[in-house]
Scaffold this motif. Structure first.
Motif, PDB file in Angstrom:
ATOM      1  N   PHE A  36       0.830  -1.202   0.000  1.00 58.07           N
ATOM      2  CA  PHE A  36       0.000   0.000   0.000  1.00 58.07           C
ATOM      3  C   PHE A  36       0.866   1.256   0.000  1.00 58.07           C
ATOM      4  O   PHE A  36       0.562   2.227  -0.697  1.00 58.07           O
ATOM      5  N   GLU A  37       1.958   1.240   0.751  1.00 56.80           N
ATOM      6  CA  GLU A  37       2.866   2.395   0.801  1.00 56.80           C
ATOM      7  C   GLU A  37       3.491   2.669  -0.565  1.00 56.80           C
ATOM      8  O   GLU A  37       3.919   3.792  -0.836  1.00 56.80           O
ATOM      9  N   SER A  38       3.559   1.665  -1.431  1.00 58.21           N
ATOM     10  CA  SER A  38       4.139   1.861  -2.761  1.00 58.21           C
ATOM     11  C   SER A  38       3.085   2.242  -3.803  1.00 58.21           C
ATOM     12  O   SER A  38       3.420   2.406  -4.976  1.00 58.21           O
ATOM     13  N   ALA A  39       1.849   2.385  -3.403  1.00 54.48           N
ATOM     14  CA  ALA A  39       0.772   2.749  -4.327  1.00 54.48           C
ATOM     15  C   ALA A  39       0.999   4.154  -4.884  1.00 54.48           C
ATOM     16  O   ALA A  39       1.805   4.925  -4.359  1.00 54.48           O
ATOM     17  N   THR A  40       0.275   4.471  -5.934  1.00 53.58           N
ATOM     18  CA  THR A  40       0.429   5.786  -6.556  1.00 53.58           C
ATOM     19  C   THR A  40      -0.285   6.893  -5.796  1.00 53.58           C
ATOM     20  O   THR A  40      -0.045   8.070  -6.072  1.00 53.58           O
ATOM     21  N   LEU A  41      -1.147   6.542  -4.852  1.00 50.71           N
ATOM     22  CA  LEU A  41      -1.763   7.573  -4.014  1.00 50.71           C
ATOM     23  C   LEU A  41      -0.667   8.282  -3.220  1.00 50.71           C
ATOM     24  O   LEU A  41       0.192   7.620  -2.624  1.00 50.71           O
ATOM     25  N   PRO A  42      -0.697   9.603  -3.168  1.00 47.13           N
ATOM     26  CA  PRO A  42       0.305  10.326  -2.376  1.00 47.13           C
ATOM     27  C   PRO A  42       0.206   9.969  -0.885  1.00 47.13           C
ATOM     28  O   PRO A  42      -0.845   9.533  -0.402  1.00 47.13           O
ATOM     29  N   ALA A  43       1.289  10.178  -0.157  1.00 51.01           N
ATOM     30  CA  ALA A  43       1.352   9.826   1.268  1.00 51.01           C
ATOM     31  C   ALA A  43       0.210  10.451   2.066  1.00 51.01           C
ATOM     32  O   ALA A  43      -0.420   9.775   2.887  1.00 51.01           O
ATOM     33  N   LEU A  44      -0.076  11.726   1.834  1.00 52.04           N
ATOM     34  CA  LEU A  44      -1.155  12.372   2.575  1.00 52.04           C
ATOM     35  C   LEU A  44      -2.497  11.702   2.273  1.00 52.04           C
ATOM     36  O   LEU A  44      -3.295  11.463   3.177  1.00 52.04           O
ATOM     37  N   ASP A  45      -2.730  11.381   1.029  1.00 51.26           N
ATOM     38  CA  ASP A  45      -3.978  10.726   0.636  1.00 51.26           C
ATOM     39  C   ASP A  45      -4.097   9.356   1.293  1.00 51.26           C
ATOM     40  O   ASP A  45      -5.166   8.962   1.750  1.00 51.26           O
ATOM     41  N   ARG A  46      -2.979   8.625   1.359  1.00 44.40           N
ATOM     42  CA  ARG A  46      -3.002   7.320   2.029  1.00 44.40           C
ATOM     43  C   ARG A  46      -3.358   7.482   3.498  1.00 44.40           C
ATOM     44  O   ARG A  46      -4.156   6.711   4.039  1.00 44.40           O
ATOM     45  N   GLU A  47      -2.822   8.501   4.141  1.00 47.92           N
ATOM     46  CA  GLU A  47      -3.134   8.725   5.559  1.00 47.92           C
ATOM     47  C   GLU A  47      -4.602   9.141   5.743  1.00 47.92           C
ATOM     48  O   GLU A  47      -5.232   8.751   6.721  1.00 47.92           O
ATOM     49  N   VAL A  48      -5.135   9.910   4.813  1.00 48.29           N
ATOM     50  CA  VAL A  48      -6.566  10.257   4.875  1.00 48.29           C
ATOM     51  C   VAL A  48      -7.396   8.985   4.789  1.00 48.29           C
ATOM     52  O   VAL A  48      -8.348   8.789   5.557  1.00 48.29           O
ATOM     53  N   LEU A  49      -7.040   8.093   3.882  1.00 41.15           N
ATOM     54  CA  LEU A  49      -7.744   6.817   3.757  1.00 41.15           C
ATOM     55  C   LEU A  49      -7.635   6.024   5.052  1.00 41.15           C
ATOM     56  O   LEU A  49      -8.643   5.526   5.573  1.00 41.15           O
ATOM     57  N   ILE A  50      -6.441   5.915   5.592  1.00 38.99           N
ATOM     58  CA  ILE A  50      -6.232   5.142   6.820  1.00 38.99           C
ATOM     59  C   ILE A  50      -7.055   5.722   7.964  1.00 38.99           C
ATOM     60  O   ILE A  50      -7.716   4.979   8.702  1.00 38.99           O
ATOM     61  N   MET A  51      -7.030   7.031   8.126  1.00 38.16           N
ATOM     62  CA  MET A  51      -7.799   7.661   9.207  1.00 38.16           C
ATOM     63  C   MET A  51      -9.297   7.465   9.008  1.00 38.16           C
ATOM     64  O   MET A  51     -10.035   7.274   9.982  1.00 38.16           O
ATOM     65  N   THR A  52      -9.744   7.494   7.769  1.00 37.00           N
ATOM     66  CA  THR A  52     -11.167   7.283   7.487  1.00 37.00           C
ATOM     67  C   THR A  52     -11.578   5.877   7.894  1.00 37.00           C
ATOM     68  O   THR A  52     -12.606   5.681   8.554  1.00 37.00           O
ATOM     69  N   VAL A  53     -10.763   4.883   7.541  1.00 37.43           N
ATOM     70  CA  VAL A  53     -11.048   3.497   7.908  1.00 37.43           C
ATOM     71  C   VAL A  53     -10.953   3.323   9.425  1.00 37.43           C
ATOM     72  O   VAL A  53     -11.822   2.701  10.048  1.00 37.43           O
ATOM     73  N   ALA A  54      -9.907   3.872  10.025  1.00 37.25           N
ATOM     74  CA  ALA A  54      -9.693   3.717  11.469  1.00 37.25           C
ATOM     75  C   ALA A  54     -10.842   4.318  12.270  1.00 37.25           C
ATOM     76  O   ALA A  54     -11.336   3.695  13.223  1.00 37.25           O
ATOM     77  N   ALA A  55     -11.276   5.507  11.890  1.00 36.85           N
ATOM     78  CA  ALA A  55     -12.382   6.138  12.610  1.00 36.85           C
ATOM     79  C   ALA A  55     -13.683   5.373  12.380  1.00 36.85           C
ATOM     80  O   ALA A  55     -14.442   5.124  13.327  1.00 36.85           O
TER      81      ALA A  55
END
Length: 167
Positions: A36-55
């Motif tokens: 997932f960290e190697s995906a084309t989504l930028p780092a900030l976007d990946r963290e937004v996704l992670i926070m959305t799932v986590a919440a």
């Protein structure tokens, strides 16, 4: 484990130790996370996704840990606050991502064409849509395991403590 410790400033979170009671689960998560960290989504976007799932999944530990990650990325405080509150994001592009993550989760992937169109109109690609699925899968694994094991909040993340809002 060294990569995990590096990601969290030299600290291996207690949750990782609990996940390690199943080496298969921990290794699976670490491998998926690396992909997932190697995906084309930028780092900030990946963290937004992670926070959305986590919440959404009510993982207090994950929200605290990824609040720290967002701060390391110099994310705007308003963005972090909105993610933690599960409310609309100040960035239209990132809000489109958050809404799409919810759509994928709510429909178990059977996203209506209009939702996919809104996502791509915000500047994302069909490849990014599939990366969203990868991120959701990766962090659903993590959030479910952390909740199942009763993972405690490490002192290093205490300033970022979070509790799910009642529905």
């Amino acid at each position: 484990m060294a990569a995990t410790a590096k990601k969290f400033g030299g600290h291996v979170p207690a949750a990782v130790a609990r996940l390690a009671t199943s080496p298969e689960l921990l290794n699976g998560f670490l491998k998926l996370n690396a992909i997932f960290e190697s995906a084309t989504l930028p780092a900030l976007d990946r963290e937004v996704l992670i926070m959305t799932v986590a919440a959404r999944n009510g993982c207090h530990l994950c929200v605290a840990m990824h609040t720290a990650s967002l701060q390391r990325l110099s994310a705007a405080p308003e963005l972090v606050t909105a993610l933690r509150a599960e409310s609309a994001l100040p960035s239209p592009r990132l809000e489109a991502l958050r809404v799409f993550v919810h759509a994928v989760m709510d429909t178990t992937g059977d996203v209506p064409p209009a939702a996919l169109d809104a996502f791509t109109q915000a500047g994302y690609t069909p490849r990014n849509a599939l990366e969203v699925v990868l991120g959701i899968g990766t962090y659903t694994l993590s959030t479910f395991a952390n909740r199942l094991t009763g993972a405690p909040l490490d002192e290093v993340f205490a300033d970022h403590a979070w509790h799910a809002t009642a529905v």
